[in-house]
Every structure is written in structure tokens, then in C-alpha cells.
Design a protein around this motif. Structure first.
Motif, mmCIF file in Angstrom:
data_model
loop_
_atom_site.group_PDB
_atom_site.id
_atom_site.type_symbol
_atom_site.label_atom_id
_atom_site.label_comp_id
_atom_site.label_asym_id
_atom_site.label_seq_id
_atom_site.Cartn_x
_atom_site.Cartn_y
_atom_site.Cartn_z
ATOM 1 N N ARG A 1 61.843 -23.837 -82.356
ATOM 2 C CA ARG A 1 62.073 -22.424 -82.702
ATOM 3 C C ARG A 1 60.766 -21.709 -83.037
ATOM 4 N NH1 ARG A 1 62.285 -21.659 -88.173
ATOM 5 N NH2 ARG A 1 63.685 -19.879 -87.958
ATOM 6 N N TRP A 2 59.645 -22.277 -82.627
ATOM 7 C CA TRP A 2 58.340 -21.716 -82.957
ATOM 8 C C TRP A 2 58.157 -20.384 -82.226
ATOM 9 C CZ3 TRP A 2 55.310 -24.056 -86.555
ATOM 10 C CH2 TRP A 2 54.021 -23.554 -86.739
ATOM 11 N N PRO A 3 57.959 -19.266 -82.951
ATOM 12 C CA PRO A 3 57.906 -17.955 -82.286
ATOM 13 C C PRO A 3 56.563 -17.669 -81.615
ATOM 14 C CG PRO A 3 57.648 -17.700 -84.654
ATOM 15 C CD PRO A 3 57.898 -19.158 -84.418
ATOM 16 N N VAL A 4 56.682 -17.067 -80.451
ATOM 17 C CA VAL A 4 55.515 -16.657 -79.674
ATOM 18 C C VAL A 4 55.773 -15.242 -79.181
ATOM 19 C CG1 VAL A 4 54.180 -17.081 -77.561
ATOM 20 C CG2 VAL A 4 54.981 -19.016 -78.947
ATOM 21 N N ILE A 5 54.773 -14.349 -79.323
ATOM 22 C CA ILE A 5 54.858 -12.993 -78.766
ATOM 23 C C ILE A 5 54.036 -12.954 -77.492
ATOM 24 C CG2 ILE A 5 54.321 -10.560 -79.132
ATOM 25 C CD1 ILE A 5 54.735 -11.000 -82.111
ATOM 26 N N VAL A 6 54.644 -12.457 -76.416
ATOM 27 C CA VAL A 6 53.952 -12.425 -75.119
ATOM 28 C C VAL A 6 54.011 -11.027 -74.523
ATOM 29 C CG1 VAL A 6 54.467 -14.854 -74.639
ATOM 30 C CG2 VAL A 6 56.049 -13.084 -73.856
ATOM 31 N N MET A 7 52.998 -10.739 -73.708
ATOM 32 C CA MET A 7 52.989 -9.548 -72.856
ATOM 33 C C MET A 7 52.893 -10.055 -71.431
ATOM 34 S SD MET A 7 50.458 -6.203 -72.881
ATOM 35 C CE MET A 7 49.036 -7.154 -72.330
ATOM 36 N N ARG A 8 53.989 -9.946 -70.725
ATOM 37 C CA ARG A 8 54.114 -10.571 -69.417
ATOM 38 C C ARG A 8 53.861 -12.073 -69.552
ATOM 39 N NH1 ARG A 8 52.139 -5.434 -68.406
ATOM 40 N NH2 ARG A 8 49.955 -6.081 -68.563
ATOM 41 N N ASP A 9 52.842 -12.621 -68.927
ATOM 42 C CA ASP A 9 52.618 -14.065 -68.998
ATOM 43 C C ASP A 9 51.558 -14.455 -70.022
ATOM 44 O OD1 ASP A 9 54.478 -14.521 -66.980
ATOM 45 O OD2 ASP A 9 52.974 -14.260 -65.400
ATOM 46 N N SER A 10 51.050 -13.488 -70.761
ATOM 47 C CA SER A 10 49.964 -13.768 -71.705
ATOM 48 C C SER A 10 50.488 -13.863 -73.131
ATOM 49 C CB SER A 10 48.901 -12.664 -71.640
ATOM 50 O OG SER A 10 48.324 -12.604 -70.350
ATOM 51 N N ARG B 1 42.296 -18.818 -78.831
ATOM 52 C CA ARG B 1 42.586 -18.461 -80.223
ATOM 53 C C ARG B 1 41.489 -17.582 -80.816
ATOM 54 N NH1 ARG B 1 43.417 -22.974 -84.919
ATOM 55 N NH2 ARG B 1 44.329 -21.599 -86.521
ATOM 56 N N SER B 2 41.900 -16.516 -81.477
ATOM 57 C CA SER B 2 40.939 -15.612 -82.120
ATOM 58 C C SER B 2 40.184 -16.342 -83.216
ATOM 59 C CB SER B 2 41.672 -14.405 -82.717
ATOM 60 O OG SER B 2 40.782 -13.568 -83.406
ATOM 61 N N GLY B 3 38.854 -16.086 -83.276
ATOM 62 C CA GLY B 3 38.033 -16.713 -84.301
ATOM 63 C C GLY B 3 37.605 -18.120 -83.974
ATOM 64 N N HIS B 4 37.955 -18.594 -82.784
ATOM 65 C CA HIS B 4 37.568 -19.931 -82.357
ATOM 66 C C HIS B 4 36.921 -19.837 -80.980
ATOM 67 C CE1 HIS B 4 40.554 -20.712 -85.459
ATOM 68 N NE2 HIS B 4 40.136 -21.974 -85.512
ATOM 69 N N SER B 5 35.809 -20.499 -80.836
ATOM 70 C CA SER B 5 35.116 -20.483 -79.540
ATOM 71 C C SER B 5 35.744 -21.510 -78.613
ATOM 72 C CB SER B 5 33.632 -20.788 -79.749
ATOM 73 O OG SER B 5 33.482 -22.066 -80.368
ATOM 74 N N GLY B 6 35.382 -21.413 -77.369
ATOM 75 C CA GLY B 6 35.854 -22.399 -76.405
ATOM 76 C C GLY B 6 36.960 -21.864 -75.525
ATOM 77 N N ALA B 7 37.427 -22.752 -74.659
ATOM 78 C CA ALA B 7 38.440 -22.376 -73.683
ATOM 79 C C ALA B 7 39.816 -22.331 -74.329
ATOM 80 C CB ALA B 7 38.419 -23.381 -72.530
ATOM 81 N N ALA B 8 40.776 -21.960 -73.497
ATOM 82 C CA ALA B 8 42.151 -21.901 -73.975
ATOM 83 C C ALA B 8 42.624 -23.283 -74.449
ATOM 84 C CB ALA B 8 43.058 -21.387 -72.867
ATOM 85 N N VAL B 9 43.454 -23.271 -75.468
ATOM 86 C CA VAL B 9 43.976 -24.512 -76.017
ATOM 87 C C VAL B 9 45.495 -24.477 -75.942
ATOM 88 C CG1 VAL B 9 43.978 -23.554 -78.355
ATOM 89 C CG2 VAL B 9 43.984 -26.034 -78.033
ATOM 90 N N LYS B 10 46.088 -25.599 -75.615
ATOM 91 C CA LYS B 10 47.550 -25.669 -75.565
ATOM 92 C C LYS B 10 48.122 -25.661 -76.983
ATOM 93 C CE LYS B 10 48.305 -27.990 -71.138
ATOM 94 N NZ LYS B 10 48.944 -29.141 -70.458
ATOM 95 N N LEU B 11 49.258 -24.975 -77.126
ATOM 96 C CA LEU B 11 49.902 -24.958 -78.434
ATOM 97 C C LEU B 11 50.324 -26.368 -78.844
ATOM 98 C CD1 LEU B 11 52.113 -21.745 -78.531
ATOM 99 C CD2 LEU B 11 49.729 -22.061 -79.160
ATOM 100 N N LYS B 12 50.703 -27.196 -77.890
ATOM 101 C CA LYS B 12 51.088 -28.563 -78.213
ATOM 102 C C LYS B 12 49.934 -29.307 -78.873
ATOM 103 C CE LYS B 12 53.072 -32.778 -76.291
ATOM 104 N NZ LYS B 12 53.597 -33.466 -75.090
ATOM 105 N N THR B 13 48.703 -29.017 -78.415
ATOM 106 C CA THR B 13 47.531 -29.637 -79.033
ATOM 107 C C THR B 13 47.380 -29.178 -80.479
ATOM 108 O OG1 THR B 13 46.413 -29.758 -76.880
ATOM 109 C CG2 THR B 13 45.028 -29.925 -78.855
ATOM 110 N N LEU B 14 47.610 -27.885 -80.702
ATOM 111 C CA LEU B 14 47.542 -27.362 -82.064
ATOM 112 C C LEU B 14 48.652 -27.946 -82.934
ATOM 113 C CD1 LEU B 14 46.737 -23.603 -81.320
ATOM 114 C CD2 LEU B 14 45.169 -25.360 -82.179
ATOM 115 N N PHE B 15 49.827 -28.132 -82.357
ATOM 116 C CA PHE B 15 50.915 -28.746 -83.108
ATOM 117 C C PHE B 15 50.498 -30.135 -83.605
ATOM 118 C CE2 PHE B 15 54.260 -26.251 -80.478
ATOM 119 C CZ PHE B 15 54.111 -25.158 -81.318
ATOM 120 N N GLN B 16 49.861 -30.888 -82.728
ATOM 121 C CA GLN B 16 49.413 -32.225 -83.108
ATOM 122 C C GLN B 16 48.338 -32.147 -84.187
ATOM 123 O OE1 GLN B 16 52.078 -34.198 -81.443
ATOM 124 N NE2 GLN B 16 50.332 -35.545 -81.798
#
Length: 450
Positions: free
Chosen positions: A412-421, A386-401
Motif C-alpha cells: 500500500r506504499w503511496p506513489v504520486i506519478v505524472m504519466r510514467d514519471s 531521489r532529490s538531494g541524492h546524487s547518482g542515477a535512478a534508484v529502484k524503490l525496492k532497493t530503498l525498501f531494502q
């Protein structure tokens, strides 16, 4: 006796009289005709008693002819299922059609005080609250009136007999296999031995309950916008809101009577009616609201009730399964990308750095996203840095919680991707790798349209 016939209409209303051929409807037609207020005779032949039903139709037709009134008949055998309920629905549909065709301005039916008493007792035995105990309304919003609710069945027959006015007897009224007939012929007379005025008492109960309901209707109209929320996407997806959201904490602070009333209103909004919904169903919803941790779900007749964090959602059964869980569409840049079935539109606008405030959470560095972008829904396992946050990748499910995003919004939560990113997602903004910075030469603004 005629001065006890209540017509809650202005003098210029043309009244269509619903006449089955029985004593009550024949009396109603006779009196309204003498008053010059009957403009048409309406009859429904359900064909339930074969030749007897046809004889009823002939009797009513001849009566209309003698009174020189237009006669309108509908032949409507009930569909399979609850015969009484379906026949009633057909009759009132026919009455509404007569009003729509300008045959009359209102339709009068011959319900009496005895019918009111039987209805109240029947509903009491089924466990109805004040809404059910209000019984038969003297007038409805769809122009149905019941002028005879203050008259007893016996005095109507005495009146007709004294004037030698004939009527038809419905042989099915003697069949005690029908609950209403059993109440009329056995249960109510037995109870009346304890109180001979029981029919009047029950009819008075209906009047009391009607006044209570009128008050509560106004009060709920005031409270509903404060406590029952219709998500914007469901308003777009249907003519009426199909889901209701309730914020639990302020709701449970309301008086218990108000909670129950508002929950009934919410159920009615979602289902369109309260059929098969009883006290125990409302209490089951309240019990679900009292469980604060995690999530929960109960299923009621034609209704799904979810609790997630401090929110409660009421929706039709299988509401979430109406459309495929996953979607993925290529994005238009610049321009808008819409997913109509999800009520979702994402706008993409190319701007210069001078048009963007520092740290805009929806700003992407256009130079870092060379490949085609796709808009899709969140899927289990999705993660990003996440931009503006340090550390490793975080799961969206964790953010949902962490941000207490309710379960039903995640689908229906929208996500924009470029290939797998993951490039961007609602609320949490761009991935660190693709976020705009002070060095960005061209910026892509992501805007979710409401």
C-alpha cells in the motif's frame, strides 16, 4: 449441603435457571427456588433424541408450572458439524438473549465437581496449558454462574432420591462414541482406582489454574501495549485490530513464559479465539522469530504469520488479498485525495516559498508538474532519481531494502506519478526533477494524513 452452593451474586439478582431435566439441573432449580432466588426456568430443546427430547421439554415445563415460575424454551436443532459444540453455542446464545430481554439478570447452570474433573482431564489429554486446565469458571463476565462446582454428582442424586424428586435421564449419556461420555464412564473411573480422590484433585487443579490465569490476564494487560502493536490502518478498517505487529528484538529478550503468553494473546486478538491453536503453533511462531535474515512466513489455522526484517506480523489468512493489489486515482489539487479501502489520504496544498522550510522533503515545484497527477501504489520496477541524492535512478525496492520497510507495508506504499514519471513517494520524498528549490515560485506541499 446447600451451604456448599456458591452464588457469586448480590441478593437482588434475578437468576434464570438452565434446566435440561437431568438430576443436576433439577437439584439446582429446587434449591434456588427454596432460597427464593430462581426467577425463571430456561430450557433448550435440540431435537437430537426425537420424542425423548420433547418429553424432556414437557417434564421441565411441568416442573416450572408446579414451582409457579415463568418457563422459556428455545427449539434449536444444531447445524451440521460438531454437534456438541454447536449445541453448546446455541444454548449460551439463548441464555444471553434471555438476559438481554430482561427475563433475568444471570443464568445458573448445573455443572458439578464431576463435570469440572471431566473437563480438566479431557483438556489435559488434548494438550491444554493452564488456560485450558482452568476448566469451567464459577462465574463469567456475561453473567453465567455455576453454583454446584463443589458438589459431587452422586450426592445430588442421593439428595433428590431422599426427597422423592424425579428427574430425567439422557439416554445419549450412555453413548461412548462421545469422548466426554467415554471419559465419564470408563477413563476417569479406571484412573480413580489409582487415586479415589482424583475428581477432587482435578477440580482443585482447575482452581489453581484459574488463579494462575487471573494473574496472567492482569500481567498481559500491562505488557500488551508495550509489545503488541495494532497498525492504525487496521483499526480504521475494522471494529477491532485485525493485525498485530511485534518488534522481534525486545520481544525475544522477555522470559520464555511471557513470550508464549503474549503470542497466545496476539493470536487471540487477530482470530478472536484460540480454537485449534496448540503449543506447537506457538513454538512455530517463536522459531520464525529466531530466523533473523530475509523474510519468512508460516500459515496456522486461520492465521498468516510474516516476518520481515526485525518485525513480525500476525494477520487473518488471505488478509492481503481482500482488496485488489493495485490502485490508481486522480489527485485533487489543491485538496485531499482519499483511498478509503487503503486507509490512505494525501493532502495537496499550494503555498508560497515563504511558508516552506528549506529542503522540505515533501515540497514540489508546482511549475514543474504541469500535467495531471495520479496517486497509486508502488509497483515492481518503480524507480526515480531521489532529490538531494546524487547518482542515477534508484529502484524503490532497493530503498525498501535499505530502509528495512517490511513486506506488508510495500503493498500500500503511496506513489504520486505524472504519466510514467514518479513525482513523489512516501518517506523518500520528491523526485529530483520535481523537487522545490530556492528558485521555485509556487510550491505544492504533499501531506499524508494520519
Amino acid at each position: 449441603m446447600q451451604d456448599r452452593i456458591a452464588i457469586s451474586l448480590t441478593e437482588n439478582k434475578r437468576i434464570g435457571v438452565a434446566v435440561s431435566g437431568g438430576a443436576d439441573s433439577v437439584f439446582l432449580l429446587t434449591v434456588l427456588h427454596e432460597q427464593g432466588r430462581a426467577s425463571a426456568v430456561l430450557h433448550v430443546n435440540h431435537k437430537l433424541r426425537g420424542p425423548e427430547s420433547d418429553a424432556d421439554e414437557t417434564f421441565v415445563r411441568e416442573l416450572a408450572d408446579r414451582l409457579n415460575l415463568p418457563f422459556h424454551v428455545a427449539t434449536l436443532p444444531p447445524a451440521e458439524g460438531n454437534t456438541e459444540q454447536e449445541a453448546r453455542r446455541q444454548r449460551y446464545t439463548f441464555f444471553a438473549e434471555c438476559i438481554a430481554k430482561n427475563i433475568c439478570d444471570a443464568v445458573a447452570t448445573g455443572h458439578t465437581l464431576d463435570d469440572q474433573a471431566e473437563t480438566v482431564l479431557f483438556r489435559f489429554l488434548r494438550g491444554s496449558g493452564t488456560a485450558g486446565l482452568s476448566g469451567i469458571r464459577p462465574a463469567t463476565a456475561n453473567q453465567i454462574i455455576r453454583p454446584l462446582l463443589d458438589l459431587r454428582r452422586g450426592e445430588i442424586r442421593d439428595y433428590l432420591t431422599a426427597r422423592n424428586i424425579p428427574w430425567r435421564e439422557d439416554s445419549s449419556n450412555a453413548n461412548e462414541d462421545y469422548q466426554r461420555n467415554r471419559i465419564r464412564k470408563t477413563i476417569l473411573p479406571d484412573l480413580a482406582q489409582l487415586n479415589p480422590s482424583l475428581p477432587e484433585v482435578l477440580a482443585s487443579t482447575a482452581k489453581w489454574a484459574q488463579a494462575e490465569e487471573e494473574y496472567w490476564t492482569q500481567e498481559l494487560n500491562r505488557l500488551e501495549p508495550q509489545y503488541l502493536t495494532a497498525p492504525p490502518e487496521t483499526i480504521l478498517m475494522a471494529a477491532a485490530p485485525e493485525t498485530i505487529i511485534i518488534e522481534i528484538e525486545p520481544f525475544v529478550q522477555l522470559p520464555l513464559a511471557v513470550q508464549r503468553r503474549l503470542l497466545r494473546r496476539a493470536v487471540e486478538r487477530v482470530r478472536g479465539n484460540l480454537r485449534a491453536i496448540g503449543f506447537h503453533h506457538i513454538e512455530a511462531i517463536r522459531a520464525l522469530m529466531a530466523t533473523r535474515e530475509g523474510s519468512g512466513r508460516i500459515q496456522l489455522p486461520e492465521l498468516d504469520v510474516y516476518r520481515s526484517f526485525d518485525l513480525l506480523r500476525l494477520a487473518p489468512q488471505h488478509f492481503d488479498a481482500r482488496i485488489e493489489r493495485n490502485f490508481s486515482v486522480p489527485m485533487t489539487i489543491p485538496g485531499e485525495t482519499a483511498v478509503p479501502e487503503r486507509s490512505l489520504t494525501i493532502g495537496m496544498e499550494l503555498v508560497t516559498p515563504s511558508h516552506v522550510y528549506n529542503g522540505d522533503v515533501n515540497a514540489l515545484d508546482w511549475g514543474k508538474v504541469p500535467g495531471p497527477l495520479e496517486l497509486r501504489n508502488w509497483r515492481p520496477g518503480d524507480q526515480f532519481e531521489r532529490s538531494g541524492h546524487s547518482g542515477a535512478a534508484v529502484k524503490l525496492k532497493t530503498l525498501f531494502q535499505e530502509y528495512r520497510v517490511p513486506l506488508w507495508e510495500r503493498r500500500r506504499w503511496p506513489v504520486i506519478v505524472m504519466r510514467d514519471s514518479i513525482v513523489w513517494t512516501r518517506r523518500f520524498g520528491p523526485a529530483r526533477e520535481f523537487a522545490a528549490s530556492a528558485e521555485s515560485e509556487s510550491i505544492l506541499l504533499v501531506q499524508e494524513r494520519v
